[in-house]
Every structure is written in C-alpha cells, then in structure tokens.
Write a protein that holds these residues in place. Structure first.
Motif, short mmCIF file in Angstrom:
data_model
loop_
_atom_site.label_atom_id
_atom_site.label_comp_id
_atom_site.label_asym_id
_atom_site.label_seq_id
_atom_site.Cartn_x
_atom_site.Cartn_y
_atom_site.Cartn_z
N LEU A 146 0.96 -1.26 0.45
CA LEU A 146 -0.04 -0.08 -0.14
C LEU A 146 0.68 1.25 0.35
N SER A 147 1.92 1.36 0.67
CA SER A 147 2.77 2.36 0.98
C SER A 147 4.12 2.66 -0.44
N ASN A 148 3.87 1.92 -1.46
CA ASN A 148 4.79 1.95 -2.89
C ASN A 148 3.50 2.11 -3.79
N ALA A 149 2.46 2.71 -3.65
CA ALA A 149 1.98 3.24 -4.60
C ALA A 149 1.06 4.66 -4.09
N HIS A 150 1.70 5.77 -4.81
CA HIS A 150 1.23 7.30 -5.01
C HIS A 150 0.17 7.47 -5.69
N GLU A 186 -3.24 0.00 -9.93
CA GLU A 186 -2.90 -0.04 -8.71
C GLU A 186 -2.04 -2.40 -8.90
N GLY A 187 -3.36 -2.09 -9.08
CA GLY A 187 -2.55 -3.86 -8.61
C GLY A 187 -1.99 -4.51 -10.08
N ALA A 188 -2.47 -4.06 -11.05
CA ALA A 188 -1.64 -3.69 -12.57
C ALA A 188 0.27 -3.82 -12.21
N MET A 235 -2.90 -13.86 -9.71
CA MET A 235 -3.27 -12.32 -9.66
C MET A 235 -5.00 -11.88 -8.83
N ALA A 236 -5.44 -12.98 -9.70
CA ALA A 236 -7.14 -13.26 -9.25
C ALA A 236 -7.71 -13.64 -8.29
N HIS A 237 -6.32 -14.65 -7.52
CA HIS A 237 -7.07 -15.30 -6.03
C HIS A 237 -5.96 -14.32 -5.27
N ALA A 282 -6.41 -7.29 2.46
CA ALA A 282 -6.24 -6.60 3.31
C ALA A 282 -5.58 -5.75 2.25
N TYR A 283 -5.43 -5.69 1.76
CA TYR A 283 -4.30 -4.54 0.98
C TYR A 283 -5.10 -4.12 -0.58
N ILE A 284 -6.12 -5.27 -0.68
CA ILE A 284 -7.31 -4.43 -1.42
C ILE A 284 -8.05 -3.87 -1.01
N GLU A 285 -8.25 -4.43 -0.10
CA GLU A 285 -9.98 -2.94 1.01
C GLU A 285 -9.31 -1.52 1.60
#
Length: 213
Positions: free
Chosen positions: A9-13, A137-139, A158-160, A169-172
C-alpha cells in the motif's frame, strides 16, 4: 500468493482530480528495473501475458488493439519509446483515455505513472475512482513482481489475491485509499467513503450481483 499489505500500500501513490464532467485518476509506483526493461514489459505482446494479459492488434502508434481478457479495446494515439504511450480505452460502452509514463528514479529503478481520464455518471457515483484505481494499482503490483521474476505476477495468480488475508487487506486498503484521494481531489468525503466501500466489496468478492465495478 503472499504479500505484505502495508508495504505494498505504501509503494503506490494515488491522486484524483474530480472536477467537471470527467475525472483524472493517477497511480504511480517505482519498480526495480531499468526503463527499457519496464517499457518492454508494458508494450511487448510476448511479455504482457505474464503479468497483465494478452493484447492483440496493431500495437504501434495509430494502430488498434484489443484486450481479449477484459474486453477493452481502442487506438494507440501516442508511442514515444521508452518514456510514454497513450491510448483510447473503450469498455462497457464508454470511451476514455489512458496514459503510461516512465521515468528513471533518482534512487534507482523506474517510476511508472498511469493516468486514466474517466467520465462521471452512475458508475462513477457508485464506485468513484477506485473502480479503475484499484485495478491499475494491482497491475503495477503485478508488473513489479513480473520484473522481479516472481511467477505470482501471472494474471491467473493475481485473480486469487483476495483469497489471502494479506491480499484482502491490501485490496481493502487500496480501495479506502482511493476514497481518501477522491475526497482530497474534490469529491464529497461521505460519498467518496461509501464508494470506496462498494469498490472494496466488489474486488474482494463480497459485492451484490448488481455491483459491478
């Protein structure tokens, strides 16, 4: 698949500009690879299936493309190796614009910035920027893993992601972060928070059937 939700989560801006009939959704991340390697991963039809999915068509400036997995298609409107490309993104009856920009990071690696300009309307009101923001972000997470040689970057892996506690927790967390970016970018804070929760529910498989982000 195993990830550290807090670290990822911290890696994305994230940034959102919600103004007028269209809104701009931007996400960036630095990946540990040189700019040419990142460009190849983003544009080479032989590499795309390893982290994003197959691409078909005339993959050059002015050419048309199709993404069979998610049904998107469009035209490549700009291609300037190895720093940026732009295209139209046609999906679910809407035509939007998408840009990818690459820059060498001073501390090493390559900063990748993805920008998607999307229209307002019922879908935006329901899900806000998270509908595209969480996906892109997931990509970028998958891209970083692919360039690191991690087989979990594959789309079928990644679909799982949502089935793992840290993945969920990452997605939420990403969905709620997009809600915060939406509010900071001009959206109504309460509506942005509600849209973020709908987005989180969709991407974790908890959404009602009619809630398709």
């Amino acid at each position: 698949m195993s990830i550290n939700a807090a670290v990822e989560l911290s890696n994305a801006h994230r940034a959102v500009l919600a103004a007028g009939p269209v809104s701009t959704v931007t996400v960036s991340r630095t990946v540990e690879a040189g700019i040419e390697a990142v460009w190849q991963a983003l544009t080479d039809p032989d590499q795309l299936p390893g982290w994003f999915g197959p691409a078909e068509g005339d993959l050059r400036e002015g050419g048309d493309y199709t993404l069979p997995t998610n049904g998107a298609s469009g035209t490549i409107t700009r291609c300037e190796r190895p720093t940026n490309f732009a295209l139209t993104w046609e999906s679910m009856g809407q035509s939007t614009t998408f840009t990818a920009s690459l820059a060498e990071h001073p501390a090493g690696g390559t900063q990748v910035t993805l920008t998607h300009v999307v229209p307002g309307g019922e879908h935006w009101d329901r899900f806000g920027p998270g509908a595209v923001g969480v996906a892109w972000e997931g990509a970028l997470l998958a891209l970083a893993r692919f360039l690191a040689g991690d087989p979990s970057a594959a789309p079928e892996e990644m679909a799982h992601l949502h089935e793992d506690e840290q993945g969920r927790a990452y997605i939420e967390g990403a969905a709620r972060a997009w809600g915060q970016a939406h509010a900071a970018g001009g959206g109504d804070p309460e509506a942005a928070a509600q849209a973020a929760e709908r987005t989180a529910a969709f991407y974790t498989g908890q959404a009602a059937p009619e809630d398709e982000a």
